[in-house]
Design an enzyme around this catalytic site. Sequence first.
Site, PDB file in Angstrom:
ATOM      1  N   ASP A  46       0.826  -1.199   0.000  1.00 35.97           N
ATOM      2  CA  ASP A  46       0.000   0.000   0.000  1.00 35.97           C
ATOM      3  C   ASP A  46       0.869   1.262   0.000  1.00 35.97           C
ATOM      4  OD1 ASP A  46      -2.732   1.053   0.333  1.00 35.97           O
ATOM      5  OD2 ASP A  46      -1.991   1.810   2.242  1.00 35.97           O
TER       6      ASP A  46
ATOM      7  N   GLU B  13       1.887  -0.291  -4.933  1.00 34.32           N
ATOM      8  CA  GLU B  13       0.929   0.728  -5.384  1.00 34.32           C
ATOM      9  C   GLU B  13       1.737   2.014  -5.541  1.00 34.32           C
ATOM     10  OE1 GLU B  13      -3.173   2.950  -3.948  1.00 34.32           O
ATOM     11  OE2 GLU B  13      -1.600   2.503  -2.513  1.00 34.32           O
TER      12      GLU B  13
HETATM   13  C1  BGC Z   1      -5.506   2.119  -0.511  1.00 39.30           C
HETATM   14  C2  BGC Z   1      -6.702   2.843  -0.004  1.00 39.30           C
HETATM   15  C3  BGC Z   1      -6.389   3.349   1.393  1.00 39.30           C
HETATM   16  C4  BGC Z   1      -5.099   4.172   1.402  1.00 39.30           C
HETATM   17  C5  BGC Z   1      -4.589   4.373   2.787  1.00 39.30           C
HETATM   18  C6  BGC Z   1      -4.536   3.260  -0.612  1.00 39.30           C
HETATM   19  O1  BGC Z   1      -3.914   3.593  -1.602  1.00 39.30           O
HETATM   20  O2  BGC Z   1      -5.686   1.464  -1.727  1.00 39.30           O
HETATM   21  O3  BGC Z   1      -7.858   2.073  -0.015  1.00 39.30           O
HETATM   22  O4  BGC Z   1      -7.444   4.141   1.839  1.00 39.30           O
HETATM   23  O5  BGC Z   1      -4.091   3.538   0.683  1.00 39.30           O
HETATM   24  O6  BGC Z   1      -4.070   3.204   3.308  1.00 39.30           O
END
Ligand code: BGC
Length: 532
Positions: free
Chosen positions: A218, A277
Amino acid sequence: MSQPASPPGRPGPSPWWRSAVFYQVYPRSFMDSNGDGIGDLAGVHSRLGYLELLGVDAIWLNPVMRSPMADHGYDVSDPRDIDPLFGDAADFDALVEAAHARDIRVVMDLVPNHVSTEHPWFREALRAGPGSRARQRFHFRDGRGPDGGEPPNNWPSLFGGPAWTRITEPDGTPGQWYLHVFAREQADLNWDDEDVADDLEKTLRFWLDCGVDGFRIDVAHGMAKPPDLPDHEAWETNELLGHSPSDPRFNNPEVHDIHRRIRRVLDAYPDAVAIGEIWVDNHELFAEYLRPDELHLAFDFHLTLAGWDADAVRVAIEKGLAAVASVQASPTWTLSNHDVDREVTRYGGGAVGTARARAMMLVALALPGAVFVYNGAELGLPNVDLPDDVLQDPVWERSGHTERGRDGCRVPLPWEGKTPPFGFTSAASTWLPQPPEWSALTVEKQLEDVDSTLSLYRRAIELRSEQKEFAGDEVGWYGSPPGCLAFRRTGGLTCVLNAGDRPVELPEGTLLLASTPLTGRQLTPDAAAWLI
Ligand code: BGC
């Protein structure tokens, strides 16, 4: 698990994830087993047969670790335990074992940027007072202004409001502020503190030893912060999906050391994958995350952000390919996830939106690399317009009710029957209400219909894994009429997309699959076809 054979045409063994189809399970919304209206691990376990039928190679589970659920699991209070909402450790082990028995890998979500304010470290930091060792694991600062009543810098939270919250010190006086780039329940960790990295390594090994096949990381471009947390004068955008390159909250160079550390742990588990991500638009900077000692894969969101426009789709594909080319990494393709509106809705909604989403799915699955399918996309689910009083995304509250947040794409899946809850749960209602019209979109209904979106997905995934024409990493472009695009894979697959407003003649070749019935060799608007 044994190493799967290389994809057709690729020399030598290739890691399983290079061209895998990942299915993203949003656990709250996939399947409920215990009748509380919220999906859980045993629910996922009970539907593995469905995922096998769909033909996916792996599942990515959104967070299931212990959490007060302020951001539906992205606020982790114990990274090495399962939240009771989703089950327990035994449920998790059983799921991993059963998935592996069906040749489906399991990838977990990992949240290294922040922890819940209910995490024992944060509680300790509150008790320990300014300047303490415990506060160093977070970004605590004195406030500005005469009585320290203003935030330490001008950073906004991505969920609205300032990225700082002031605490009350143990003696009852107004105290320091802590940084939270997301909700106030998600305190950013200080990655300069050795405890933070050590603990993450422990977490990685813990789940890898439980048999997981890797992690989706994440906000993987966000962990490192600039040392003095400077003010930023140019807040052009404040969105995760499109923040500016100069945004000080993200993509600080020190983040790469963190990825190298993560990779060193994963390298002891040769089949495991790390998928980041990474919301970084610039190719060179994006590619840095994919150097041989960092991440294996990174999410590319260009297709997610491209609208229904052939030129925009082509640019997104070219960017996706270019972003990984310099490091010989595998590209990735994502049409949607739990943070964005569903593609059916983005492409116009209704029958047109569905037709376009089907076409774009053929485009994504025709490309070299890994593809991520968000649960419900295979059913052609649209976003749901939910009433105000059911909204749960923290974005809704934090934005002062100006942003509705992401709940509309997180509504529980319809499995069977004619009325909600459509077999999702034995409870009378689901954690977010399902629209009655989803009776036309249930898994049960679509399995029986050869023309359904689910049947199209199944067939497409099957062909992608079997046909030798999907081999090779190169994509060559054909000249095509305005509003269309056509590309050819090295192995011989041609994919044609008609995003224009009139039918077009298909190029030569044998039709393998089309997103809509064809009349002769004419491809109608809002459709795509595969030829060999
Ligand atoms: C996740 C989200 C989340 C955020 C904070 C992101 O990029 O995909 O769903 O709210 O990170 O953890």
